[in-house]
Design a protein around this motif. Structure first.
Motif, mmCIF file in Angstrom:
data_model
loop_
_atom_site.group_PDB
_atom_site.id
_atom_site.type_symbol
_atom_site.label_atom_id
_atom_site.label_comp_id
_atom_site.label_asym_id
_atom_site.label_seq_id
_atom_site.Cartn_x
_atom_site.Cartn_y
_atom_site.Cartn_z
ATOM 1 N N LYS A 86 -8.011 34.708 -32.547
ATOM 2 C CA LYS A 86 -6.576 34.450 -32.698
ATOM 3 C C LYS A 86 -5.853 35.620 -32.054
ATOM 4 O O LYS A 86 -6.036 36.769 -32.451
ATOM 5 N N PHE A 87 -5.064 35.347 -31.034
ATOM 6 C CA PHE A 87 -4.350 36.394 -30.320
ATOM 7 C C PHE A 87 -2.901 36.438 -30.782
ATOM 8 O O PHE A 87 -2.275 35.403 -30.972
ATOM 9 N N SER A 88 -2.396 37.662 -30.948
ATOM 10 C CA SER A 88 -0.982 37.824 -31.274
ATOM 11 C C SER A 88 -0.438 38.993 -30.471
ATOM 12 O O SER A 88 -1.180 39.876 -30.050
ATOM 13 N N GLY A 89 0.858 38.965 -30.227
ATOM 14 C CA GLY A 89 1.481 40.017 -29.432
ATOM 15 C C GLY A 89 1.049 39.919 -27.990
ATOM 16 O O GLY A 89 0.832 38.839 -27.450
ATOM 17 N N THR A 90 0.890 41.090 -27.382
ATOM 18 C CA THR A 90 0.464 41.184 -25.992
ATOM 19 C C THR A 90 -0.875 41.883 -25.931
ATOM 20 O O THR A 90 -1.054 42.933 -26.544
ATOM 21 N N ASN A 91 -1.804 41.301 -25.205
ATOM 22 C CA ASN A 91 -3.131 41.869 -25.018
ATOM 23 C C ASN A 91 -3.358 42.018 -23.525
ATOM 24 O O ASN A 91 -3.226 41.048 -22.779
ATOM 25 N N LEU A 92 -3.690 43.236 -23.084
ATOM 26 C CA LEU A 92 -3.921 43.515 -21.675
ATOM 27 C C LEU A 92 -5.395 43.819 -21.458
ATOM 28 O O LEU A 92 -5.957 44.677 -22.142
ATOM 29 N N ILE A 93 -5.997 43.131 -20.516
ATOM 30 C CA ILE A 93 -7.401 43.330 -20.192
ATOM 31 C C ILE A 93 -7.485 43.660 -18.706
ATOM 32 O O ILE A 93 -6.995 42.892 -17.868
ATOM 33 N N MET A 94 -8.089 44.782 -18.402
ATOM 34 C CA MET A 94 -8.242 45.180 -17.004
ATOM 35 C C MET A 94 -9.693 44.984 -16.596
ATOM 36 O O MET A 94 -10.602 45.473 -17.255
ATOM 37 N N GLU A 95 -9.882 44.242 -15.530
ATOM 38 C CA GLU A 95 -11.193 44.043 -14.927
ATOM 39 C C GLU A 95 -11.048 44.351 -13.443
ATOM 40 O O GLU A 95 -9.940 44.470 -12.933
ATOM 41 N N GLU A 96 -12.156 44.457 -12.759
ATOM 42 C CA GLU A 96 -12.117 44.827 -11.358
ATOM 43 C C GLU A 96 -11.235 43.876 -10.545
ATOM 44 O O GLU A 96 -11.475 42.667 -10.509
ATOM 45 N N GLY A 97 -10.196 44.425 -9.939
ATOM 46 C CA GLY A 97 -9.325 43.649 -9.070
ATOM 47 C C GLY A 97 -8.332 42.739 -9.760
ATOM 48 O O GLY A 97 -7.616 42.003 -9.101
ATOM 49 N N ARG A 98 -8.298 42.794 -11.105
ATOM 50 C CA ARG A 98 -7.360 41.904 -11.775
ATOM 51 C C ARG A 98 -6.999 42.422 -13.167
ATOM 52 O O ARG A 98 -7.679 43.260 -13.746
ATOM 53 N N ILE A 99 -5.921 41.850 -13.666
ATOM 54 C CA ILE A 99 -5.454 42.119 -15.026
ATOM 55 C C ILE A 99 -5.248 40.764 -15.686
ATOM 56 O O ILE A 99 -4.694 39.841 -15.076
ATOM 57 N N ILE A 100 -5.716 40.658 -16.916
ATOM 58 C CA ILE A 100 -5.507 39.435 -17.691
ATOM 59 C C ILE A 100 -4.552 39.786 -18.830
ATOM 60 O O ILE A 100 -4.809 40.719 -19.595
ATOM 61 N N ILE A 101 -3.447 39.082 -18.892
ATOM 62 C CA ILE A 101 -2.444 39.303 -19.932
ATOM 63 C C ILE A 101 -2.467 38.085 -20.851
ATOM 64 O O ILE A 101 -2.277 36.957 -20.399
ATOM 65 N N ILE A 102 -2.707 38.340 -22.140
ATOM 66 C CA ILE A 102 -2.712 37.266 -23.134
ATOM 67 C C ILE A 102 -1.533 37.515 -24.066
ATOM 68 O O ILE A 102 -1.437 38.596 -24.663
ATOM 69 N N LYS A 103 -0.641 36.550 -24.168
ATOM 70 C CA LYS A 103 0.565 36.699 -24.985
ATOM 71 C C LYS A 103 0.726 35.504 -25.923
ATOM 72 O O LYS A 103 0.413 34.382 -25.547
ATOM 73 N N ASP A 104 1.258 35.805 -27.113
ATOM 74 C CA ASP A 104 1.574 34.695 -28.007
ATOM 75 C C ASP A 104 2.924 34.107 -27.608
ATOM 76 O O ASP A 104 3.536 34.531 -26.624
ATOM 77 N N ASP A 105 3.399 33.141 -28.358
ATOM 78 C CA ASP A 105 4.631 32.433 -27.991
ATOM 79 C C ASP A 105 5.901 33.042 -28.572
ATOM 80 O O ASP A 105 6.976 32.464 -28.446
ATOM 81 N N ASN A 106 5.794 34.216 -29.182
ATOM 82 C CA ASN A 106 6.973 34.907 -29.695
ATOM 83 C C ASN A 106 7.883 35.271 -28.523
ATOM 84 O O ASN A 106 7.451 35.908 -27.565
ATOM 85 N N LYS A 107 9.117 34.868 -28.590
ATOM 86 C CA LYS A 107 10.079 35.066 -27.491
ATOM 87 C C LYS A 107 10.198 36.529 -27.063
ATOM 88 O O LYS A 107 10.365 36.815 -25.876
ATOM 89 N N THR A 108 10.088 37.463 -28.007
ATOM 90 C CA THR A 108 10.212 38.887 -27.663
ATOM 91 C C THR A 108 9.065 39.360 -26.771
ATOM 92 O O THR A 108 9.231 40.309 -26.013
ATOM 93 N N GLU A 109 7.908 38.705 -26.841
ATOM 94 C CA GLU A 109 6.770 39.091 -25.998
ATOM 95 C C GLU A 109 7.011 38.773 -24.524
ATOM 96 O O GLU A 109 6.322 39.300 -23.656
ATOM 97 N N TRP A 110 7.995 37.932 -24.246
ATOM 98 C CA TRP A 110 8.289 37.512 -22.880
ATOM 99 C C TRP A 110 9.607 38.101 -22.371
ATOM 100 O O TRP A 110 10.076 37.740 -21.285
ATOM 101 N N SER A 111 10.194 39.018 -23.118
ATOM 102 C CA SER A 111 11.493 39.603 -22.770
ATOM 103 C C SER A 111 11.358 40.663 -21.679
ATOM 104 O O SER A 111 10.274 41.178 -21.413
#
Length: 125
Positions: free
Chosen positions: A81-106
């Protein structure tokens, strides 16, 4: 998640991260929207065209995560279960996982997300 909100986040993300990138480096994004948030995969490449590709909407972020070749999470993803913002760095890329809370997209959160990537050792951003 609504496409316009995600697109605005991406546009602002590009604006705030571009001063830290070499002029010949850009990224394309693949967006995996879900009912409870979204995953944004940023693939950095030399002289890459700017492109945002939206994939089919899933019921949950966890369902979307199953479709991504990533190395951070394994096994049975159904229990995640993901909440807030989760940043994952892998070679050559970044994966951003965000919940649907409007403030996470501000715009304020975009600035925080870029700051976390540029200065990961800083706390309490």
């Amino acid at each position: 998640m609504n496409k316009e909100t995600i697109q605005l986040y991406l546009n602002n993300f590009r604006r705030f991260i571009s001063p830290y990138l070499r002029k010949d480096i850009n990224f394309k994004s693949i967006i995996y929207p879900a009912n409870d948030g979204a995953i944004v995969e940023l693939k950095f490449q030399k002289t890459s065209p700017i492109k945002d590709e939206f994939r089919k909407k899933e019921n949950s972020v966890t369902d979307s995560l199953k479709r991504i070749n990533q190395h951070a999470f394994g096994g049975n993803l159904a229990g995640f279960k993901f909440s807030g913002t989760n940043l994952i760095m892998e070679e050559g890329r970044i994966i951003i996982i965000k919940d649907d809370n409007k403030t996470e997209w501000s715009i304020e959160q975009v600035k925080k997300d870029v700051e976390k990537l540029i200065h990961p050792q800083k706390k309490n951003l």
